[in-house]
Design a protein around this motif. Structure first.
Motif, PDB file in Angstrom:
ATOM      1  N   ILE A   1       0.831  -1.207   0.000  1.00 58.27           N
ATOM      2  CA  ILE A   1       0.000   0.000   0.000  1.00 58.27           C
ATOM      3  C   ILE A   1       0.863   1.254   0.000  1.00 58.27           C
ATOM      4  O   ILE A   1       0.630   2.194  -0.783  1.00 58.27           O
ATOM      5  CB  ILE A   1      -0.965  -0.010   1.208  1.00 58.27           C
ATOM      6  N   VAL A   2       1.883   1.287   0.846  1.00 60.45           N
ATOM      7  CA  VAL A   2       2.732   2.481   0.931  1.00 60.45           C
ATOM      8  C   VAL A   2       3.500   2.691  -0.367  1.00 60.45           C
ATOM      9  O   VAL A   2       3.637   3.827  -0.840  1.00 60.45           O
ATOM     10  CB  VAL A   2       3.671   2.389   2.149  1.00 60.45           C
ATOM     11  N   ARG A   3       3.976   1.621  -0.976  1.00 58.48           N
ATOM     12  CA  ARG A   3       4.662   1.770  -2.274  1.00 58.48           C
ATOM     13  C   ARG A   3       3.712   2.332  -3.318  1.00 58.48           C
ATOM     14  O   ARG A   3       4.097   3.154  -4.152  1.00 58.48           O
ATOM     15  CB  ARG A   3       5.202   0.415  -2.734  1.00 58.48           C
ATOM     16  N   GLY A   4       2.457   1.875  -3.278  1.00 54.30           N
ATOM     17  CA  GLY A   4       1.458   2.399  -4.214  1.00 54.30           C
ATOM     18  C   GLY A   4       1.206   3.876  -3.996  1.00 54.30           C
ATOM     19  O   GLY A   4       1.044   4.647  -4.956  1.00 54.30           O
ATOM     20  N   ILE A   5       1.166   4.307  -2.729  1.00 56.56           N
ATOM     21  CA  ILE A   5       0.983   5.724  -2.412  1.00 56.56           C
ATOM     22  C   ILE A   5       2.164   6.529  -2.932  1.00 56.56           C
ATOM     23  O   ILE A   5       1.996   7.589  -3.543  1.00 56.56           O
ATOM     24  CB  ILE A   5       0.820   5.910  -0.888  1.00 56.56           C
ATOM     25  N   GLU A   6       3.372   6.026  -2.697  1.00 54.70           N
ATOM     26  CA  GLU A   6       4.572   6.733  -3.146  1.00 54.70           C
ATOM     27  C   GLU A   6       4.587   6.891  -4.666  1.00 54.70           C
ATOM     28  O   GLU A   6       5.079   7.892  -5.192  1.00 54.70           O
ATOM     29  CB  GLU A   6       5.822   5.986  -2.675  1.00 54.70           C
TER      30      GLU A   6
END
Length: 269
Positions: free
Chosen positions: A228-233
């Motif tokens: 999820i965090v990689r997708g946000i980044e």
């Protein structure tokens, strides 16, 4: 999106995907305002995040409480001065067919899973518009892509989150606020175990349904949080979490009506 020294508000942060995503963000240097109806859970996540060197506050919040949600942005502003990211993750589950589920239980779930997302977004948009790089991250589900029997209320709420997120993304185009919708597959959280069940539903049917769900919930929350965090980044509009979510998205696109017959066979195996 660089999360270092940003401020993120996360609901449902006391456990599961919310906690894992919060701690993943903390490792990126993101400060956190962590909300959960389980205040002890939110506090535990905040304390762990603080050991990673970020500012983290814990808040008891019921996203179905209109007054509490309306007052929450000012509480966060006083504690953190700004907000750059809102992650609407809080959610509940409700098993049973449409005919088994009472109107009251259906409405209870929608108040949290969908209306909670809407009212949190409405409350925090003014603060998000004040950021030079902001994002709203709404957590839907694999059941916001496919519609298995026995998930009438849950699936309806998660499709609603998906539709709301997509419209909001179009409406905010050209502003500093982006929108991501997250579709987790089988993440090993306690949501199935804690799911509400219809009054009078056969016990063997409930046990069978929970056993099937628990078999499908395999991905560690920490792995889901990283995805999820990689997708946000990467500013992804749609974040699919797990090979099961990716496969379901492809199947539904190829056979929008007949996909369930294929999935039934796979689940039985």
């Amino acid at each position: 999106m660089n999360l270092s020294n940003r401020v993120a508000v996360i609901t449902g942060a006391g456990s599961g995907i919310g906690r894992a995503t919060a701690l993943t963000m903390a490792r990126r240097g993101c400060h956190l305002a962590l909300a959960d109806i389980d205040e002890a859970g939110a506090l535990d996540t905040a304390r762990t995040a603080q050991t990673l060197g970020v500012r983290a506050t814990a808040h008891r919040l019921d996203v179905a409480d209109r007054a509490a949600v309306a007052a929450f942005p000012e509480i966060v502003r006083k504690a953190h001065q700004r907000v750059d990211l809102l992650m609407n993750n809080a959610g509940v589950a409700l098993g049973g067919t449409f005919e088994q589920v009472s109107e009251g239980d259906f409405d209870w779930l929608m108040e949290i899973n969908f209306h909670g997302v809407v009212r949190m977004t409405r409350a925090f948009l003014p603060l998000l518009h004040g950021s030079d790089d902001a994002r709203i991250v709404n957590v839907s589900s694999i059941y916001g892509i496919i519609t298995p029997p026995g998930q009438a209320a849950y699936s309806a709420s998660k499709f609603a989150v998906r539709g709301f997120s997509n419209v909001l993304r179009h409406e905010l185009e050209g502003s500093t606020v982006g929108v991501s919708v997250v579709h987790p597959g089988g993440v090993a959280t306690s949501i199935a175990k804690n799911a509400r069940v219809p009054a009078g539903a056969p016990g063997d049917e409930i046990a069978r349904g929970r056993k099937t769900m628990e078999k499908l919930l395999r991905m560690p929350p920490e792995q889901a949080g990283e995805i999820i965090v990689r997708g946000i980044e990467k500013r992804q509009a749609r974040i699919l979490v797990g090979s099961d979510a990716k496969a379901a998205a492809v199947l539904e696109r190829l056979a929008p009506v007949g996909y369930w017959n294929l999935l039934k066979k796979a689940i039985k195996r």
